[in-house]
Scaffold this active site. Structure first.
Site, PDB file in Angstrom:
ATOM      1  N   ALA A  40      -2.517 -16.597 -11.142  1.00 54.02           N
ATOM      2  CA  ALA A  40      -3.789 -15.084 -10.752  1.00 54.02           C
ATOM      3  C   ALA A  40      -5.223 -15.564 -11.869  1.00 54.02           C
ATOM      4  O   ALA A  40      -5.628 -14.845 -11.792  1.00 54.02           O
ATOM      5  CB  ALA A  40      -3.841 -14.665  -9.997  1.00 54.02           C
ATOM      6  N   ASP A  77       3.553  -8.600  -2.379  1.00 55.51           N
ATOM      7  CA  ASP A  77       3.628  -9.603  -3.078  1.00 55.51           C
ATOM      8  C   ASP A  77       5.033  -8.907  -4.403  1.00 55.51           C
ATOM      9  O   ASP A  77       4.776  -9.450  -5.568  1.00 55.51           O
ATOM     10  CB  ASP A  77       3.018 -10.263  -4.050  1.00 55.51           C
TER      11      ASP A  77
END
Length: 425
Positions: free
Chosen positions: A20, A130
């Site tokens: 990310a 997550d």
């Protein structure tokens, strides 16, 4: 090499990398901070940035001792960054890689801290989506808890939702890390708070066992196991702890505990776990299934590719989804998007218990020791069969040689008991 992040922050050195973005040690008006600089392709998506800015107020308001606080959101040119509290320590994945598994009291204390963080987030209407060891930070400078466990803080709220923006390809996708994805996500249902509880129970199982309950092999196979297989029990842990884990891993979201309930029950169990050593079990060998051995293609379509190349799948618990990416200091963020399988694809496959842990000393399936044991077993069976056949042959020959019986026509027919004889008309 330092760089400016907006007008208020300076990033000095990289702490970690992931799919990310990159985490930097930074400095702001109020002192040291952690700055998560997101990938440029995320920052250039205006719809995505707009959605994330909408989440800013909720993230800034999420104030809890077990949550890594978000101090600011910076949108500046091609930079999209989260400015967060700096936690002095390591992440839970790093500790797992060093120790493989934790003592039950330490594992439960860490899980209880994460459950407290999730309870606060869910009360504020935020679903993490997550939860995994990479997103749990251990504050090594704070006073230790039960069993010497460092306080655990949950981080990266909002990142999975950010990457799940509809503008990023559309369609129905699974976003997260396959080992920790709840079955309802695989089936295409919207994520609710219960998906975080499922992921937390998966993390706790991994802390105790050294591997995740459904991990190993191709990501498609991992996703399918979440839907079709029951979790294998862990020998050596108290029944109450196993019942809690099993309930939080229920296939039906409504059957799981709420995060606040899980936190309370975990803390109730802590005193009874004092002195319990780490479990002495071995990771099960990955099984071949509809996907074949060693990452063959299966009914979920072609093997996914990242950066234009397929990745290699290791035979261990967590399944990394970034090929050739982060450096060794990576925090191993492993967000990905995968197609949701159809009902017909999920209908097949085993509905039994997932791969059971092996007892120490027993050979792994497919190993040299296992093949040698199988050869010895087949030899023993062959010898036994030959001996039985020889005995039957000798017995038959003796019966024929004995001849006689009462008649002259050879051996006497077997006698019938009264119950065996047919009734006379």
């Amino acid at each position: 090499m330092s760089r400016k992040i907006g007008s208020r922050y300076t990033a000095h050195q990289i702490l970690g990398r992931g799919s990310a973005g990159t985490v930097w040690l930074g400095e702001g008006p109020q002192g040291p901070v952690a700055v998560k600089l997101l990938r440029e392709d995320l920052a250039s998506d205006q719809e995505l940035v707009g959605r994330f800015v909408q989440e800013r107020t909720a993230l800034l308001a999420l104030d809890h001792p077990r949550v890594v606080g978000v101090r600011d959101l910076v949108v500046d040119g091609n930079d999209l960054a989260l400015v967060m509290d700096l936690v002095r320590g390591t992440d839970l994945r790093t500790r797992l890689e060093r120790e493989r598994r934790l003592a039950p009291q330490v594992a439960v204390a860490i899980a209880a801290d994460v459950a407290d963080a999730l309870a606060a987030a869910h009360a504020a209407g935020i679903v993490h989506r997550d939860v995994k060891p990479e997103n749990v930070l251990l504050d090594v400078h704070a006073p230790a808890g039960p069993g010497g466990a460092p306080p655990a803080l949950l981080t990266d709220f909002g990142i999975a939702k950010l990457i799940d923006a509809p503008s990023r390809g559309g369609g129905s996708k699974v976003v997260g890390t396959p080992d920790y994805v709840a079955p309802e996500i695989v089936e295409g249902l919207p994520p609710r708070a219960s998906v975080d509880v499922y992921a937390l129970a998966t993390v706790l199982y991994e802390l105790l066992a050294g591997f995740t309950p459904f991990g190993g092999g191709h990501p498609g196979a991992v996703l399918r196991r979440h839907v079709t297989e029951r979790v294998a029990p862990l020998p050596g842990i108290p029944d109450e702890l196993w019942q809690l884990i099993n309930q939080c891993l229920a296939k039906a979201p409504a059957s799981r505990l709420r995060a606040s309930e899980a936190a309370a029950r975990l803390r109730e169990l802590l005193p009874s776990l004092a002195g319990h050593p780490p479990l002495d079990i071995d990771e099960p060998e990955p099984e071949s299934d509809a996907y074949g051995e060693q990452g063959a293609y299966g009914p979920y379509g072609d093997r996914p590719a990242y950066d234009g190349e397929p990745y290699d799948t290791p035979a261990r618990g967590a399944v990394p989804l970034v090929h050739g990416g982060p450096a060794p200091d990576s925090t191993r963020d492993t967000h990905t998007s995968m197609r949701v399988p159809g009902a017909d694809e999920l209908a097949g496959g085993a509905h039994g218990t997932a791969r059971a842990p092996r007892t120490p000393g027993s050979p792994r399936a497919g190993s040299a020791r296992h093949r040698a044991a199988e050869r010895r077993r087949r030899v023993r069976l062959g010898v036994t069969a030959t001996a039985v056949a020889a005995a039957l042959g000798v017995g038959g020959w003796l019966a024929l040689a004995d001849g006689g019986g009462e008649g002259e026509g050879g051996p006497t027919a077997p006698s019938q008991s009264e119950e065996d004889r047919p009734e006379e008309p």
